[in-house]
Each structure stands twice: as structure tokens, then as C-alpha cells.
Design an enzyme around this catalytic site. Structure first.
Site, PDB file in Angstrom:
ATOM      1  N   GLY A  58       1.192  -1.537   0.510  1.00 38.23           N
ATOM      2  CA  GLY A  58      -0.313  -0.252   0.183  1.00 38.23           C
ATOM      3  C   GLY A  58       0.680   1.694  -0.194  1.00 38.23           C
ATOM      4  N   GLY A  99       0.051   5.138  -1.172  1.00 36.34           N
ATOM      5  CA  GLY A  99      -0.675   5.506  -0.345  1.00 36.34           C
ATOM      6  C   GLY A  99      -0.538   6.527   0.363  1.00 36.34           C
ATOM      7  CG  ASP A 112      -0.606   0.754  -3.901  1.00 35.70           C
ATOM      8  OD1 ASP A 112      -1.725   0.180  -4.729  1.00 35.70           O
ATOM      9  OD2 ASP A 112      -0.134   1.441  -2.800  1.00 35.70           O
ATOM     10  CG  ASP A 124      -4.817  -7.882  -5.228  1.00 31.69           C
ATOM     11  OD1 ASP A 124      -5.208  -7.506  -4.208  1.00 31.69           O
ATOM     12  OD2 ASP A 124      -5.547  -8.707  -6.143  1.00 31.69           O
ATOM     13  CE1 TYR A 148     -10.186   2.116   8.375  1.00 28.76           C
ATOM     14  CE2 TYR A 148     -10.875   3.634   9.845  1.00 28.76           C
ATOM     15  CZ  TYR A 148      -9.414   3.332   9.287  1.00 28.76           C
ATOM     16  OH  TYR A 148      -8.448   4.015   9.384  1.00 28.76           O
ATOM     17  CE  LYS A 206      -7.362   0.361   9.902  1.00 29.17           C
ATOM     18  NZ  LYS A 206      -6.228  -0.346   9.439  1.00 29.17           N
TER      19      LYS A 206
HETATM   20  P1  NAD Z   1      -5.045   5.254   1.419  1.00 36.19           P
HETATM   21  O1  NAD Z   1      -5.703   4.471   0.531  1.00 36.19           O
HETATM   22  O2  NAD Z   1      -4.427   6.412   0.831  1.00 36.19           O
HETATM   23  O3  NAD Z   1      -3.509   4.005   0.735  1.00 36.19           O
HETATM   24  C1  NAD Z   1      -3.878   2.824   0.660  1.00 36.19           C
HETATM   25  C2  NAD Z   1      -2.808   2.399  -0.512  1.00 36.19           C
HETATM   26  O4  NAD Z   1      -3.690   0.721  -0.141  1.00 36.19           O
HETATM   27  C3  NAD Z   1      -3.739   2.338  -1.845  1.00 36.19           C
HETATM   28  O5  NAD Z   1      -2.727   2.455  -2.454  1.00 36.19           O
HETATM   29  C4  NAD Z   1      -4.153   1.203  -2.473  1.00 36.19           C
HETATM   30  O6  NAD Z   1      -4.111   1.774  -4.000  1.00 36.19           O
HETATM   31  C5  NAD Z   1      -3.640  -0.016  -1.986  1.00 36.19           C
HETATM   32  N1  NAD Z   1      -4.256  -0.873  -1.478  1.00 36.19           N
HETATM   33  C6  NAD Z   1      -5.789  -0.602  -1.663  1.00 36.19           C
HETATM   34  N2  NAD Z   1      -5.913  -2.460  -2.016  1.00 36.19           N
HETATM   35  C7  NAD Z   1      -4.867  -3.023  -2.523  1.00 36.19           C
HETATM   36  C8  NAD Z   1      -5.161  -4.388  -2.312  1.00 36.19           C
HETATM   37  N3  NAD Z   1      -5.506  -5.464  -2.791  1.00 36.19           N
HETATM   38  N4  NAD Z   1      -2.862  -5.128  -2.415  1.00 36.19           N
HETATM   39  C9  NAD Z   1      -2.324  -4.356  -2.964  1.00 36.19           C
HETATM   40  N5  NAD Z   1      -2.608  -2.934  -1.715  1.00 36.19           N
HETATM   41  C10 NAD Z   1      -3.780  -2.427  -2.232  1.00 36.19           C
HETATM   42  O7  NAD Z   1      -4.791   4.441   2.710  1.00 36.19           O
HETATM   43  P2  NAD Z   1      -3.349   5.564   4.185  1.00 36.19           P
HETATM   44  O8  NAD Z   1      -4.551   6.832   4.787  1.00 36.19           O
HETATM   45  O9  NAD Z   1      -2.385   5.797   3.942  1.00 36.19           O
HETATM   46  O10 NAD Z   1      -3.894   4.842   4.971  1.00 36.19           O
HETATM   47  C11 NAD Z   1      -2.862   3.260   5.606  1.00 36.19           C
HETATM   48  C12 NAD Z   1      -2.929   2.621   6.320  1.00 36.19           C
HETATM   49  O11 NAD Z   1      -3.015   3.479   7.659  1.00 36.19           O
HETATM   50  C13 NAD Z   1      -4.633   2.036   6.528  1.00 36.19           C
HETATM   51  O12 NAD Z   1      -4.326   0.970   7.284  1.00 36.19           O
HETATM   52  C14 NAD Z   1      -5.181   2.898   7.025  1.00 36.19           C
HETATM   53  O13 NAD Z   1      -6.807   2.412   7.889  1.00 36.19           O
HETATM   54  C15 NAD Z   1      -4.585   3.052   8.916  1.00 36.19           C
HETATM   55  N6  NAD Z   1      -4.966   4.440   8.493  1.00 36.19           N
HETATM   56  C16 NAD Z   1      -4.558   6.138   7.738  1.00 36.19           C
HETATM   57  C17 NAD Z   1      -5.625   6.980   9.011  1.00 36.19           C
HETATM   58  C18 NAD Z   1      -5.469   8.829   7.586  1.00 36.19           C
HETATM   59  O14 NAD Z   1      -5.888   9.279   8.391  1.00 36.19           O
HETATM   60  N7  NAD Z   1      -4.602   7.949   6.789  1.00 36.19           N
HETATM   61  C19 NAD Z   1      -5.963   7.274   9.732  1.00 36.19           C
HETATM   62  C20 NAD Z   1      -5.539   5.860  10.508  1.00 36.19           C
HETATM   63  C21 NAD Z   1      -5.415   4.639  10.408  1.00 36.19           C
HETATM   64  N1  SER Z   2      -8.485   8.676   8.735  1.00 36.63           N
HETATM   65  C1  SER Z   2      -9.405   8.043   9.111  1.00 36.63           C
HETATM   66  C2  SER Z   2     -10.638   8.359   8.937  1.00 36.63           C
HETATM   67  O1  SER Z   2     -11.560   8.856   8.838  1.00 36.63           O
HETATM   68  C3  SER Z   2      -9.199   7.176  10.593  1.00 36.63           C
HETATM   69  O2  SER Z   2      -8.716   6.029  10.312  1.00 36.63           O
HETATM   70  O3  SER Z   2     -11.142   7.072   7.766  1.00 36.63           O
END
Ligand code: NAD
Ligand code: SER
Length: 312
Positions: free
Chosen positions: A10, A13, A36, A54, A144, A148
Site C-alpha cells: 500500500g 497511499g 501497491d 495485490d 472500518y 480495525k
Molecule cells: P490510502 O487509501 O491512502 O492508501 C492505501 C493504499 O493501499 C492505496 O495506495 C491502495 O491502492 C492500496 N491498496 C488497496 N488495496 C490493495 C490491495 N488489494 N493490494 C495492495 N495494495 C492495495 O490509505 P492511508 O491513509 O495511507 O492508510 C494506510 C493505513 O493507515 C490504513 O490501514 C489505514 O486504515 C490506516 N490509517 C490511516 C489514517 C489516515 O488518516 N490516513 C488514520 C488512521 C489509520
Molecule cells: N482518517 C481515518 C478515517 O477518517 C481514520 O482512520 O477513516
């Protein structure tokens, strides 16, 4: 010393891009493999190896782990809160199966360390609203959040039963300028900066007084690296650690932005994401992370706002 080889899943992202770049600085470009489902992010191009992967395809994942001699896995692939409510089955399936695939392979291949983030979304309407503690009532209302919370217990299970060194943080909403957020309820706090610069106005999908726990991306990256580098005996929580950065409402961030762009205006049109935000705590008590491995944030709302405008 063991030569570490890290696989980031991922990596294109919001967090993945910055975490991959930070890991490459520490471990060397060639030792951090970005992967990714979607194409390689522009900021990653030319900085190190990239594989199209994937995470739902366990066999392919296993092949990559063996082929690349992987010793650590950072699993970031997930569907976030707002997108998850549009397709709950898909969110459950990706968020759970990706984790189980990684944990299983990590156990089999004796991977040194696994990182998997949880979220403040584990908390629900019955959790304390202010300074929500590490251990408390946890009854999430989003798919979600449910995924988690279940994931946290799977991490704990693999640690207790098979000694897998899996570590986790409950990130608050993350604010960044390098890569776009991927469909969360806290995304407004990123969009507002772009709209302030481009349109001088922003229509917010949350109500003005909706306080939520938030964090600036450099703090989130710092926390992740510090947690992963901490000696094993200091990691006492094997579900996921609360961490806190700041807490603010749309009205407050708008006022902070106005200090930089005086003509900026905000209007409000709450949608389905309001209910999700209402179910989460307004602020987080992270004293356990502070005591166990020395967590401390660098950015508050004014410092983050200033840095965002300097970089956008
Ligand atoms: P994001 O959606 O920006 O990135 C996720 C990435 O995973 C994407 O690039 C997507 O293409 C990739 N992906 C999706 N399905 C896939 C698959 N089957 N195989 C491989 N790659 C795949 O998410 P993020 O904000 O970078 O979040 C990363 C992690 O952090 C997640 O677990 C999310 O729950 C957690 N998180 C994020 C936040 C936030 O505010 N961004 C807050 C709390 C927790
Ligand atoms: N930033 C995230 C969301 O809003 C929190 O996990 O889903």
C-alpha cells in the site's frame, strides 16, 4: 547485525509514500521494496524498487516475500471509514484478509517485525469523548472500525500464540501535503488547505464544532519509526497503541487558515460522514505510548498549518 529487507504494502497511499521514503533513508533505497495495487506514486519513482502486488493474492504475496528475502512487512493497504460505508463487504474483506495473509506468511517465513496500523475509528459512541484512554469501552459503528478492532485482536493473537513481533498504532486523522488522503472522514482537514489556496473558500462536510483527534504526517511517520525501533521489551501493548497529536474542529482550523489567507471563508454542508465523526472521540489519551516507548508529538495546529502552507 541482520540486514533488514522491508516490504511496504500500500506504498502509493497517503501514508505509504512518506513512510517508504523515510524507511529508504534509514535502511537504504534498495532495501525497501514498495508495493501497491495501483501504479507507483510519482514521488516514489526512481527512489527504489517497486512491485505491483495485490495483497489479497496470498500466493503472490508469499512469492514476493521469499523472492525479495523480506525480513519486515509494513501493511498499509486498507479501505478507510467513509469509503468503507459505501461498500462494507469489500472493506471487511480487504481489511481483514490482507492482515490475515500477512500475519500467516510472517509466521511461516519467520519475519522479524510486522507493522499494521489501527485507527481511532475503533472507538464508538459509548467510548469516552474526551481523552479517550487506551483501555475502555470499544463499540465501533463503522465497518472500518469493526475491521480495525478485530485486526487488533488478530495481531495480539499472533504475538501471544506464535511470538510474532507485530506492532501497531491507532492513528488519528492524518494531515499531509505529499500524497492525497484515501477516503476517510478526517479528509476534510487536508482538502481545506487545497481549497483555501485554490478557491479561497471551502464547503465542509462536517459541522463547525466537530472536534476530532488529528496528527500531522511528520509526527505519524516519527511515531511509526520510533515504535518499530523500540526494544521489544518496551512494547507492552500488542493490540494497538493510542497516540495523540492535536484535536480541533472545522471552525478552529478555518480560523487558523484565516491567519495565513485573511479572505478565506468556510461554509458547512454535513453529509453521512457527520455520523461517523460523531461516533469517534474528540481527543485521545496516549499516556501508555508515552510511558512505554517515549512517544511525544512535535506539531500543534498553528505549527502544522504554517508548515502546510510553506510546502503546498
Ligand atoms: P490510502 O487509501 O491512502 O492508501 C492505501 C493504499 O493501499 C492505496 O495506495 C491502495 O491502492 C492500496 N491498496 C488497496 N488495496 C490493495 C490491495 N488489494 N493490494 C495492495 N495494495 C492495495 O490509505 P492511508 O491513509 O495511507 O492508510 C494506510 C493505513 O493507515 C490504513 O490501514 C489505514 O486504515 C490506516 N490509517 C490511516 C489514517 C489516515 O488518516 N490516513 C488514520 C488512521 C489509520
Ligand atoms: N482518517 C481515518 C478515517 O477518517 C481514520 O482512520 O477513516
Amino acid at each position: 547485525m541482520i540486514k533488514e529487507k522491508i516490504l511496504v504494502i500500500g506504498a502509493s497511499g497517503q501514508i505509504g509514500v512518506e513512510l517508504t521514503l523515510a524507511l529508504r533513508k534509514i535502511y537504504g533505497n534498495a532495501n525497501v521494496v514498495a508495493s501497491d495495487l495501483r501504479e507507483e506514486n510519482e514521488l516514489l519513482k526512481g527512489t527504489g524498487p517497486y512491485v505491483s502486488l495485490d495483497v489479497m493474492n496470498k500466493e503472490m504475496l508469499h512469492v514476493q516475500v521469499i523472492r525479495q528475502n523480506v525480513t519486515q512487512i509494513y501493511l498499509l493497504a486498507a479501505i478507510l471509514s467513509a469509503t468503507g460505508e459505501k461498500n462494507p463487504n469489500l472493506a471487511w474483506s480487504l481489511n481483514m484478509q490482507s492482515l490475515l495473509n500477512v500475519l500467516d506468511i510472517a509466521k511461516e517465513e519467520k519475519i522479524h517485525k510486522v507493522y499494521w496500523p489501527s485507527s481511532i475509528a475503533v472507538f464508538g459512541p459509548t467510548s469516552p469523548k474526551k481523552n479517550c484512554p487506551q483501555q475502555t469501552v470499544i463499540e465501533p459503528i463503522t465497518v472500518y472500525g469493526i475491521s480495525k478492532y478485530a485486526g487488533e485482536f488478530w495481531c495480539n493473537y499472533y504475538h501471544q500464540r506464535w511470538g510474532l513481533d507485530v506492532r501497531s498504532i491507532r492513528y488519528p486523522g492524518l494531515i499531509s501535503y505529499k500524497s492525497a488522503p484515501g477516503g476517510g472522514t478526517t479528509d476534510y482537514a487536508v482538502e481545506i488547505f487545497h481549497e483555501a489556496l485554490e478557491e479561497k473558500s471551502y464547503e465542509c462536510f462536517l459541522e463547525p464544532d466537530t472536534y476530532l483527534p488529528m496528527m500531522y504526517m511528520p509526527d505519524a511517520i516519527k511515531a511509526t519509526l520510533e515504535l518499530m525501533e523500540a526494544p521489544e521489551e518496551k512494547i507492552k501493548i500488542r493490540t494497538s497503541y493510542n497516540i495523540s497529536g492535536m484535536s480541533f474542529s472545522p471552525k478552529e482550523i478555518a480560523a487558523e487558515i484565516k491567519k495565513h489567507i485573511p479572505e478565506f471563508t468556510i461554509s458547512y454542508k454535513p453529509d453521512y460522514r457527520q455520523q461517523i465523526a460523531n461516533s469517534w472521540p474528540q481527543s485521545i489519551d496516549d499516556s501508555v505510548a508515552r510511558n512505554d516507548w517515549g512517544w511525544k508529538e512535535d506539531y500543534d495546529l498553528p505549527a502544522m498549518t504554517k508548515d502546510m502552507f510553506e510546502n503546498l
